[in-house]
Design a protein around this motif. Sequence first.
Motif, short mmCIF file in Angstrom:
data_model
loop_
_atom_site.label_atom_id
_atom_site.label_comp_id
_atom_site.label_asym_id
_atom_site.label_seq_id
_atom_site.Cartn_x
_atom_site.Cartn_y
_atom_site.Cartn_z
N THR A 38 0.77 -1.20 0.04
CA THR A 38 0.05 0.08 0.01
C THR A 38 0.85 1.28 0.04
O THR A 38 0.78 2.17 -0.74
N ASP A 39 1.90 1.29 0.77
CA ASP A 39 2.91 2.22 0.74
C ASP A 39 3.28 2.71 -0.71
O ASP A 39 3.57 3.96 -1.05
N ARG A 40 3.63 1.57 -1.57
CA ARG A 40 4.25 1.79 -2.52
C ARG A 40 3.10 2.26 -3.51
O ARG A 40 3.44 3.40 -4.25
N MET A 41 1.89 1.77 -3.55
CA MET A 41 0.90 2.53 -4.34
C MET A 41 0.52 3.90 -3.79
O MET A 41 0.42 4.70 -4.62
N ARG A 42 0.71 3.95 -2.75
CA ARG A 42 0.53 5.53 -2.22
C ARG A 42 1.49 6.49 -2.79
O ARG A 42 1.09 7.59 -3.14
N SER A 43 2.73 6.01 -2.45
CA SER A 43 3.87 6.87 -3.16
C SER A 43 3.68 7.11 -4.77
O SER A 43 3.89 8.12 -5.30
N LEU A 44 3.18 6.12 -5.56
CA LEU A 44 3.14 6.19 -6.84
C LEU A 44 2.21 7.45 -7.19
O LEU A 44 2.02 7.99 -8.12
N LEU A 45 0.75 7.11 -6.37
CA LEU A 45 -0.42 7.88 -6.63
C LEU A 45 0.11 9.43 -6.21
O LEU A 45 -0.28 10.20 -6.84
N SER A 46 0.68 9.53 -4.98
CA SER A 46 0.92 10.86 -4.60
C SER A 46 2.10 11.39 -5.65
O SER A 46 1.76 12.62 -6.09
N ALA A 47 2.97 10.68 -6.22
CA ALA A 47 3.83 11.41 -7.38
C ALA A 47 3.09 11.72 -8.33
O ALA A 47 3.47 12.58 -9.29
N ALA A 48 2.13 11.13 -8.96
CA ALA A 48 0.98 11.38 -9.92
C ALA A 48 -0.04 12.74 -9.57
O ALA A 48 -0.81 13.06 -10.24
N GLY A 49 0.24 13.05 -8.16
CA GLY A 49 -0.56 14.26 -7.85
C GLY A 49 -1.92 13.98 -7.24
O GLY A 49 -2.60 14.89 -6.80
N TYR A 50 -1.98 12.71 -6.70
CA TYR A 50 -3.29 12.23 -6.13
C TYR A 50 -3.16 12.54 -4.56
O TYR A 50 -2.00 12.47 -3.99
N GLY A 51 -4.09 13.16 -3.88
CA GLY A 51 -3.89 13.40 -2.37
C GLY A 51 -4.52 12.29 -1.64
O GLY A 51 -4.91 11.21 -2.29
N GLU A 52 -4.46 12.20 -0.50
CA GLU A 52 -5.19 11.29 0.21
C GLU A 52 -6.05 11.62 1.54
O GLU A 52 -5.83 12.81 1.88
#
Length: 447
Positions: free
Chosen positions: A22-36
């Motif tokens: 999940t950390d890995r997906m969060r990092s990828l999505l964050s790098a793509a501009g997605y918030g949490e």
Amino acid sequence: MESSTSSILYITLGCAKNEVDTDRMRSLLSAAGYGETDDTAEADLVIVNTCSFLASATSESIETTLALAEEVHDGVRSVPIVMCGCVPSRYGADLPPELPEVAAFVRTDEEDGIVGVVDGVLGIARTVPAHIPAVKRTVEGAVAYIKISDGCDRFCSFCAIPYIRGRYRSRSAASILSEVHDLVAGGVRELVLIGQDTGIWGNDFDETVEGPRTLAQLLEAVAAAVRPQKVWIRVLYLQPEGMTDELVAAIRDTPEVLPYIDIPVQHCSGRVLRAMNRTGSEPELEELFARLRTEIPGMVIRTTYLVAFPGETDEEFESMLSFMDRVGFDYTSVFAFSPEDGTRAAKMDGQIDDDEKLERTQAAVDLAEALGFAATAAHVGEVAEVIVDGIEQTEDGPELIGHAWFQAPDSDGAVHLDASEASVGDILTVEFTDSFCYELIGHVVEG
Ligand code: SF4
């Protein structure tokens, strides 16, 4: 990469390996501009990272997903759900017709493409095609799990993991050490190395791979990488065969590596182990643990016992209890056998009925607790370092919680501290003044 203002809610079920994914997906999505967000009302999309280790874990994953879908139907907003991880890996094409509530399914080996999946579900078009960036791993808190391998080649007859996660693949030392660097720079104080079978890390490297090639060498490299910072290193999920002399020496002689070992034995009977497609025997296992305790004084040992495997006789069950007692495990996880779809053990003769299974499981849990509570109480009066993990709200107000070197985070209990001022990640010197169950009360001597 084009920015998105959408917020994602992450729900992770199962083990620490899923947390890492999940950390890995969060990092990828964050790098793509997605918030949490941690609020379903604010989320534009929910990612459920599922577990399918046991039938009960699969049910929990599906129930969690359906409950989210219900929330969506009852509310005003419509929040798409992306189901990731072990359930899609295990059940693949069976899922879409069964779970129309889910917008997309992502197997574990597809998770690096999560940005494209989420973009597709939310209808976000990028001018630059989504690619996999080199993302830094960050975690909240003082502890980080590092996956050093994925998959498993052992094919224990009761376990679906090799079918879900695939064959064993060691991660490269360079990529592990790069993650270690990021995590330590971010303030992490304990690194927990995990994988389905950590002891054989490097066995699958070909002769061209340079640098560390065994777990012992990797531990030494990780320890060298964290210096001069004070960081604890812990290894979980070692199989008995993985305890080589080289590894024992590395644990004993590398100050950063904790004298804590997690070896899931599952059983001590040679006959049951063979039926499980595992190796070893009671004398061999007993000799292994005696050797560990002699060579690494004060060694803390965690194990796992799979109770009521098909054909386990009363005598084999009793001999396992007696073995647990003689070895005196500090921590034992007890699982009742569960006939998992697609595994050989699910079809074996001698399946044990639920009442007997429950009775044996309870007896094993009682013994595990008696041994574990006594091992915890034996630390009362000792002075040791404790990493501060956070603050818990209690009836008496906020309380600082931490863990000592002999407590694996999230598994082995905690230390309840009398300090009022400390930050997550502080390492305090603590005297243990009392214990209850697996928990310790700690008086801060220095911090
Ligand atoms: S070692 Fe056995 S129990 Fe552990 S993941 Fe591999 S197959 Fe499953």
